[in-house]
Design an enzyme around this catalytic site. Structure first.
Site, PDB file in Angstrom:
ATOM      1  N   ASP A   1      -3.567  -0.856   1.049  1.00  0.00           N
ATOM      2  CA  ASP A   1      -2.913   0.304   0.439  1.00  0.00           C
ATOM      3  C   ASP A   1      -1.714   0.730   1.275  1.00  0.00           C
ATOM      4  O   ASP A   1      -1.481   0.233   2.377  1.00  0.00           O
ATOM      5  CB  ASP A   1      -3.893   1.450   0.202  1.00  0.00           C
TER       6      ASP A   1
ATOM      7  N   ASN B   1       5.281  10.614  -1.163  1.00  0.00           N
ATOM      8  CA  ASN B   1       5.470  11.348  -2.420  1.00  0.00           C
ATOM      9  C   ASN B   1       5.947  12.770  -2.168  1.00  0.00           C
ATOM     10  O   ASN B   1       6.800  13.286  -2.898  1.00  0.00           O
ATOM     11  CB  ASN B   1       4.158  11.376  -3.215  1.00  0.00           C
TER      12      ASN B   1
ATOM     13  N   HIS C   1       7.369  11.897  -6.753  1.00  0.00           N
ATOM     14  CA  HIS C   1       6.479  10.922  -7.382  1.00  0.00           C
ATOM     15  C   HIS C   1       7.212   9.780  -8.099  1.00  0.00           C
ATOM     16  O   HIS C   1       6.730   8.639  -8.074  1.00  0.00           O
ATOM     17  CB  HIS C   1       5.536  11.639  -8.352  1.00  0.00           C
TER      18      HIS C   1
ATOM     19  N   ASP D   1       6.397   5.890  -7.456  1.00  0.00           N
ATOM     20  CA  ASP D   1       6.089   4.856  -8.453  1.00  0.00           C
ATOM     21  C   ASP D   1       6.937   3.616  -8.225  1.00  0.00           C
ATOM     22  O   ASP D   1       6.447   2.481  -8.358  1.00  0.00           O
ATOM     23  CB  ASP D   1       6.329   5.406  -9.865  1.00  0.00           C
TER      24      ASP D   1
ATOM     25  N   GLU E   1      -2.575   4.082  -4.861  1.00  0.00           N
ATOM     26  CA  GLU E   1      -1.707   3.246  -4.033  1.00  0.00           C
ATOM     27  C   GLU E   1      -2.463   2.072  -3.431  1.00  0.00           C
ATOM     28  O   GLU E   1      -1.978   1.436  -2.492  1.00  0.00           O
ATOM     29  CB  GLU E   1      -1.082   4.085  -2.910  1.00  0.00           C
TER      30      GLU E   1
END
Length: 332
Positions: A189, A197, A202, A206, A233
């Protein structure tokens, strides 16, 4: 009261139909065909009358059509040549320019023997344009393919989703046990992703997930390997027929590839750019048959240790009884 008898102009009526009609005599010679056939064949009725279809269309009739027509003429057998099995038995074209590439009109043909008093046995061919049906079938197939893909693919990153990963991992563990070959699982991750973020927003987060998915996918070269978004994630890769060394190498390639993206991450406590931590679990069939849940727990445990040990590194384990070890990486 007797209804008045009407004199019907059958050629005119047949020309008004939105399908093709061909009337043959008992020897297969053309007696009549309508304007629809003339238009799509590019041959006037006068040029076809008195000739068999093989003479009108030399070397252009499909073998199944010739056989079906012969059976209808000799044995009086009605036959339907559907578009599914016989895409275009007759050389008919939607547009004149389609003739050059032999792009025939999709069609279905119904062959019906007809007993005509005073004229012996005739044979009627009905030809239907199925291009609309074929287009509809293609659209339905595309929709079906899309829905099938959406069921197993993550909408954001374009790699497989959690459901597919779970199914794949169970199947590979069963196969590994039967074949006595190892299987490995890599989980990873994004380091300090919440901080990313919070700092960049955000939408930017992404984009990072998409970039990482693409970078990781490029490091997984075998067709049997599967990369999936596990959730949020977190990502996972199933590596069939892969031992500890092979899985460690793949994990390290993923780690290095993500770091090489050099995506700025000012809020990271690890590095000035985005990094990932990875945990590797390997199953040896000689140790028994673990469930998919157990192997996931082992990989997650290794990932947890990688996080606690400073992040941006690979840790591995081969069973719940063995100590975790670290694959040597350059510390950042």
């Amino acid at each position: 009261m007797t209804a008045p008898r009407l004199k019907v102009n059958w050629p005119m009526l047949s020309d008004a139909l939105a399908l093709g009609l061909v009337l043959l005599d008992g020897k297969g010679r053309v007696l009549h065909w309508n304007a629809w056939i003339s238009r799509h064949a590019g041959i006037a009725l006068a040029d076809a009358q008195g000739h068999t279809l093989e003479e009108v269309f030399p070397e252009a009739l499909s073998a199944p059509f010739r056989k079906a027509l012969g059976n209808a003429l000799r044995h009086r057998l009605p036959i339907v040549l559907s578009n599914v099995l016989h895409h275009a038995p007759l050389p008919l074209y939607a547009r004149p320019e389609h003739r050059h590439g032999d792009q025939r009109l999709p069609q279905s043909v119904t062959i019906t023997p007809v007993a005509q008093p005073g004229a012996g046995h005739l044979c009627l061919l009905q030809v239907t344009d199925t291009s609309t049906l074929a287009t509809r079938e293609r659209v339905l197939q595309l929709r079906s393919d899309r829905l099938s893909r959406e069921a197993v693919v993550d909408g954001l990153t374009g790699i497989y989703n959690r459901k597919y990963l779970d199914d794949k991992l169970r199947a590979e563990l069963e196969r590994a046990q039967r074949s006595q070959i190892p299987v490995a699982l890599v989980m990873f991750d994004v380091d300090s992703f919440k901080a990313y973020n919070d700092t960049y927003g955000h939408p930017a987060g992404d984009r990072v997930l998409v970039a990482i998915a693409h970078a990781a996918r490029e490091q997984i070269n075998r067709a049997t390997d599967v990369l999936a978004r596990y959730g949020g994630e977190e990502f996972a890769a199933v590596l069939p027929a892969s031992d500890k060394i092979g899985a460690q190498m793949v994990a390290e390639k993923i780690r290095a590839a993500v770091e090489a993206l050099a995506i700025p991450h000012q809020a990271s406590s690890v590095a000035p750019c985005v990094t990932v931590s990875l945990g590797v679990a390997c199953h040896d069939p000689r140790d028994g048959y673990p469930g998919a849940h157990e192997l996931l727990e082992l990989a997650d445990r290794a990932l947890y240790v990688a996080k606690r040990s400073g992040r941006n590194q690979v840790r591995w384990t081969i069973s719940s009884a063995t100590p975790l070890d670290i694959f040597p990486v350059t510390q950042r």
